[in-house]
Design an enzyme around this catalytic site. Sequence first.
Site, PDB file in Angstrom:
ATOM      1  N   THR A  39       0.823  -1.211   0.000  1.00  0.00           N
ATOM      2  CA  THR A  39       0.000   0.000   0.000  1.00  0.00           C
ATOM      3  C   THR A  39       0.853   1.254   0.000  1.00  0.00           C
ATOM      4  O   THR A  39       0.436   2.291  -0.511  1.00  0.00           O
ATOM      5  CB  THR A  39      -0.929  -0.031   1.242  1.00  0.00           C
ATOM      6  N   TYR A  52      -8.378   0.656  -3.540  1.00  0.00           N
ATOM      7  CA  TYR A  52      -7.123   1.075  -4.182  1.00  0.00           C
ATOM      8  C   TYR A  52      -6.401  -0.166  -4.671  1.00  0.00           C
ATOM      9  O   TYR A  52      -6.794  -1.302  -4.376  1.00  0.00           O
ATOM     10  CB  TYR A  52      -6.225   1.841  -3.195  1.00  0.00           C
ATOM     11  N   THR A 118       1.692  -4.262   4.321  1.00  0.00           N
ATOM     12  CA  THR A 118       1.535  -4.591   5.746  1.00  0.00           C
ATOM     13  C   THR A 118       1.004  -6.012   5.971  1.00  0.00           C
ATOM     14  O   THR A 118       1.199  -6.575   7.038  1.00  0.00           O
ATOM     15  CB  THR A 118       0.569  -3.613   6.443  1.00  0.00           C
ATOM     16  N   ASP A 119       0.331  -6.577   4.967  1.00  0.00           N
ATOM     17  CA  ASP A 119      -0.351  -7.862   5.196  1.00  0.00           C
ATOM     18  C   ASP A 119       0.609  -8.974   5.624  1.00  0.00           C
ATOM     19  O   ASP A 119       0.277  -9.785   6.490  1.00  0.00           O
ATOM     20  CB  ASP A 119      -1.101  -8.312   3.927  1.00  0.00           C
ATOM     21  N   GLU A 312      -1.817 -29.425  27.868  1.00  0.00           N
ATOM     22  CA  GLU A 312      -3.006 -30.294  27.800  1.00  0.00           C
ATOM     23  C   GLU A 312      -2.827 -31.396  26.759  1.00  0.00           C
ATOM     24  O   GLU A 312      -3.652 -32.287  26.656  1.00  0.00           O
ATOM     25  CB  GLU A 312      -4.246 -29.463  27.480  1.00  0.00           C
TER      26      GLU A 312
HETATM   27  N1  ASP Z   1      -2.660  -5.501   0.915  1.00  0.00           N
HETATM   28  C1  ASP Z   1      -1.629  -4.549   1.215  1.00  0.00           C
HETATM   29  C2  ASP Z   1      -0.304  -5.289   1.192  1.00  0.00           C
HETATM   30  O1  ASP Z   1       0.002  -5.983   2.119  1.00  0.00           O
HETATM   31  C3  ASP Z   1      -1.889  -3.900   2.531  1.00  0.00           C
HETATM   32  C4  ASP Z   1      -0.866  -2.886   2.957  1.00  0.00           C
HETATM   33  O2  ASP Z   1       0.217  -2.760   2.456  1.00  0.00           O
HETATM   34  O3  ASP Z   1      -1.202  -2.144   3.924  1.00  0.00           O
HETATM   35  O4  ASP Z   1       0.404  -5.158   0.253  1.00  0.00           O
END
Ligand code: ASP
Length: 355
Positions: A39, A52, A118-119, A312
């Site tokens: 992103t 996006y 971020t993913d 467990e």
């Molecule tokens: N879908 C995006 C990615 O991981 C999300 C992000 O970058 O925030 O490339």
Amino acid sequence: MSRVLRRILTVALLGALLALPAAAAEELPNLVVLATGGTIAGAAGSDVQAGYTSGQVGVEQLLAAVPQARKLAHLRGEQISNIGSQDMTDDVWLKLARRVNELTATPDVDGVVITHGTDTIEETAYFLNLVVRSRKPVVLTAAMRPSTALSADGPLNFYNAVGVAADPDAAGRGVLVVINDWIHGASSLTKTNTTAVQTFLSPLRGLVGTVSYGDCEFYRGAVGKNTVDSEFSLDGVTALPRVDILMAHEGMDGALIDAAVAAGAKGVVIAGVGNGNMTKAAVETLAKHAQKGVVCVRSSRVATGRVGRNVEIDDDKLGLIASDDLNPQKARVLLRLALLKPRPAAELQRLFLEY
Ligand code: ASP
């Protein structure tokens, strides 16, 4: 002091002052920016829409968008990939890791900044933490809002990542992730919110530090073996073994575990309930495959906490491994590297305790 002497001194002082910025600039560290997409390089049709596409902006545009970062370091960019990190692949991982190792082995490179989605940033960061052979700063950054958004978070995250990578104090702390003013260790951070800018937390191990407009404050070193202390190597590696993650739930049977093994999984990670628990049917299926050499790791679908041995479920008897504090996605990364050579169960368990 004579007038002439005073003039000479004034000219000398002025000369020294004028020369200062040039000298300071020469002393700036040399950083390479490796862009992978995400992103942070995403673009939308307008600045106020949720939809996006990741990975639209190239590394040169990314660098041009944050000219302030050139006051912190000499920067040059390379495009490794331009994808949403949900599409991250082994090929990109291997290319990225090899490039980081090449660059950090070069005396004129002081550190590397990697832009990423971020993913899956926590997985890539942890993978690099295990296979990069350098104490030099390797800093990943990302954004939750695309580059075209109102209040895009990417530019400041990037500026801060450059600030961290340019700080000699960042060296030797393992691979770092800088986002929303926080400096996370690769083994500790996890994404906790689907859309919020403040999505990354380091729940168990805490932050490595904070960064404010490029100015760093470090709190701790690396937790767990990493980089130069790591026993993993990508030398001669062209592919990584398949490891699948399956989530435990009410009424889980063994069908999907069987399916994973049938599809070629050499290891299975269960995102267990609670302390790595699962139904009796799932435990029996895991034990059946463990006996045949498939490495079965119990992690947890719970956001934080450790998964201990023999709590467990009798891991000793069933031949299972407990993930300790690695979440399922990081347990999978460690297991894939561990499976590059045959190892007894006790050694596999040791890896989960040490990394
Ligand atoms: N879908 C995006 C990615 O991981 C999300 C992000 O970058 O925030 O490339």
